[in-house]
Design a protein around this motif. Sequence first.
Motif, PDB file in Angstrom:
ATOM      1  N   HIS A  38       0.834  -1.207   0.000  1.00  0.00           N
ATOM      2  CA  HIS A  38       0.000   0.000   0.000  1.00  0.00           C
ATOM      3  C   HIS A  38       0.867   1.255   0.000  1.00  0.00           C
ATOM      4  N   ALA A  39       2.088   1.162   0.526  1.00  0.00           N
ATOM      5  CA  ALA A  39       3.022   2.292   0.479  1.00  0.00           C
ATOM      6  C   ALA A  39       3.407   2.628  -0.957  1.00  0.00           C
ATOM      7  N   VAL A  40       3.238   1.697  -1.876  1.00  0.00           N
ATOM      8  CA  VAL A  40       3.478   1.943  -3.300  1.00  0.00           C
ATOM      9  C   VAL A  40       2.151   2.260  -3.991  1.00  0.00           C
ATOM     10  N   TYR A  41       1.221   1.314  -3.967  1.00  0.00           N
ATOM     11  CA  TYR A  41      -0.045   1.460  -4.670  1.00  0.00           C
ATOM     12  C   TYR A  41      -0.891   2.629  -4.157  1.00  0.00           C
ATOM     13  N   GLY A  42      -0.717   2.996  -2.900  1.00  0.00           N
ATOM     14  CA  GLY A  42      -1.523   4.063  -2.317  1.00  0.00           C
ATOM     15  C   GLY A  42      -0.883   5.432  -2.362  1.00  0.00           C
ATOM     16  N   ASP A  43       0.331   5.522  -2.865  1.00  0.00           N
ATOM     17  CA  ASP A  43       1.068   6.784  -2.863  1.00  0.00           C
ATOM     18  C   ASP A  43       0.822   7.565  -4.161  1.00  0.00           C
ATOM     19  N   PRO A  44       0.375   8.812  -4.074  1.00  0.00           N
ATOM     20  CA  PRO A  44       0.120   9.596  -5.292  1.00  0.00           C
ATOM     21  C   PRO A  44       1.360   9.770  -6.176  1.00  0.00           C
ATOM     22  N   ALA A  45       2.533   9.916  -5.588  1.00  0.00           N
ATOM     23  CA  ALA A  45       3.750  10.055  -6.404  1.00  0.00           C
ATOM     24  C   ALA A  45       4.060   8.747  -7.130  1.00  0.00           C
ATOM     25  N   ALA A  46       3.904   7.620  -6.435  1.00  0.00           N
ATOM     26  CA  ALA A  46       4.220   6.317  -7.034  1.00  0.00           C
ATOM     27  C   ALA A  46       3.255   5.957  -8.159  1.00  0.00           C
ATOM     28  N   THR A  47       2.038   6.461  -8.105  1.00  0.00           N
ATOM     29  CA  THR A  47       1.037   6.111  -9.114  1.00  0.00           C
ATOM     30  C   THR A  47       0.814   7.209 -10.151  1.00  0.00           C
ATOM     31  N   HIS A 106       2.256   8.038 -12.822  1.00  0.00           N
ATOM     32  CA  HIS A 106       2.407   7.635 -14.220  1.00  0.00           C
ATOM     33  C   HIS A 106       1.641   6.348 -14.540  1.00  0.00           C
ATOM     34  N   LEU A 107       0.849   5.884 -13.588  1.00  0.00           N
ATOM     35  CA  LEU A 107       0.079   4.657 -13.788  1.00  0.00           C
ATOM     36  C   LEU A 107      -1.346   5.006 -14.213  1.00  0.00           C
ATOM     37  N   PRO A 108      -2.059   4.048 -14.806  1.00  0.00           N
ATOM     38  CA  PRO A 108      -3.391   4.355 -15.339  1.00  0.00           C
ATOM     39  C   PRO A 108      -4.503   4.281 -14.294  1.00  0.00           C
ATOM     40  N   PHE A 109      -4.186   4.538 -13.034  1.00  0.00           N
ATOM     41  CA  PHE A 109      -5.200   4.527 -11.991  1.00  0.00           C
ATOM     42  C   PHE A 109      -4.792   5.482 -10.873  1.00  0.00           C
ATOM     43  N   ASP A 110      -5.791   5.891 -10.108  1.00  0.00           N
ATOM     44  CA  ASP A 110      -5.552   6.713  -8.931  1.00  0.00           C
ATOM     45  C   ASP A 110      -4.948   5.851  -7.832  1.00  0.00           C
ATOM     46  N   PRO A 111      -4.382   6.470  -6.796  1.00  0.00           N
ATOM     47  CA  PRO A 111      -3.862   5.670  -5.682  1.00  0.00           C
ATOM     48  C   PRO A 111      -4.925   4.711  -5.151  1.00  0.00           C
ATOM     49  N   ARG A 112      -4.487   3.525  -4.813  1.00  0.00           N
ATOM     50  CA  ARG A 112      -5.390   2.472  -4.340  1.00  0.00           C
ATOM     51  C   ARG A 112      -5.604   2.590  -2.826  1.00  0.00           C
ATOM     52  N   THR A 113      -6.780   2.187  -2.397  1.00  0.00           N
ATOM     53  CA  THR A 113      -7.060   2.107  -0.960  1.00  0.00           C
ATOM     54  C   THR A 113      -6.421   0.832  -0.407  1.00  0.00           C
ATOM     55  N   ARG A 114      -6.341   0.747   0.885  1.00  0.00           N
ATOM     56  CA  ARG A 114      -5.794  -0.466   1.502  1.00  0.00           C
ATOM     57  C   ARG A 114      -6.649  -1.677   1.121  1.00  0.00           C
TER      58      ARG A 114
END
Length: 184
Positions: free
Chosen positions: A25-34, A36-44
Amino acid sequence: MRSVHVTGKRLGLREVSAVDVDALHAVYGDPAATQHLPFDPRTRAEVVDIVDEAVAAAQADPRRLYVLAVTETEGHVIGVARLHIEADHPHSAEIGLGLRPDLWGRGIGTDLFRLVLTFGFKELGLHRLWGARSPANTAAQLAMLVAGMVEEGRIRHHVSTPDGWRDSIVHSALSDEWPADRAL
């Protein structure tokens, strides 16, 4: 199921499990990490679903999806690596990576691309590995090129993002161009 445990000089890859949810979640939920990805930050809760899907995919025969925890030498999870073998072309796979933003700029992305490529070629016997990146993600561009991938070209309006259609730049590596003695 063949469990994945790959060790490189600075990084390792292993199967994800429920204990990795917070680290992922520290990756998938982080706005900076996501960004360039095709989705918004993920919830837990969404990361729990991703881990559940990965655990189920690890049981499939034939296995087509590898979602692996990226670990540093001490064993702490610092990112995720995804390798998806194409059903119609079982010798080709798409790869994708994510790292915690606080670790960017240290060459870890390059090492991770090399580790995933080596795993795909040596362990899985694949012929072609490819990844698509956002044109704005110049850090990924550098990591892919330094790792030994070749930029193939642009796919126009490839990905629908929350901000609209986005092009993708495709990079690939081929097994017959990959050094057999490449160190992890």
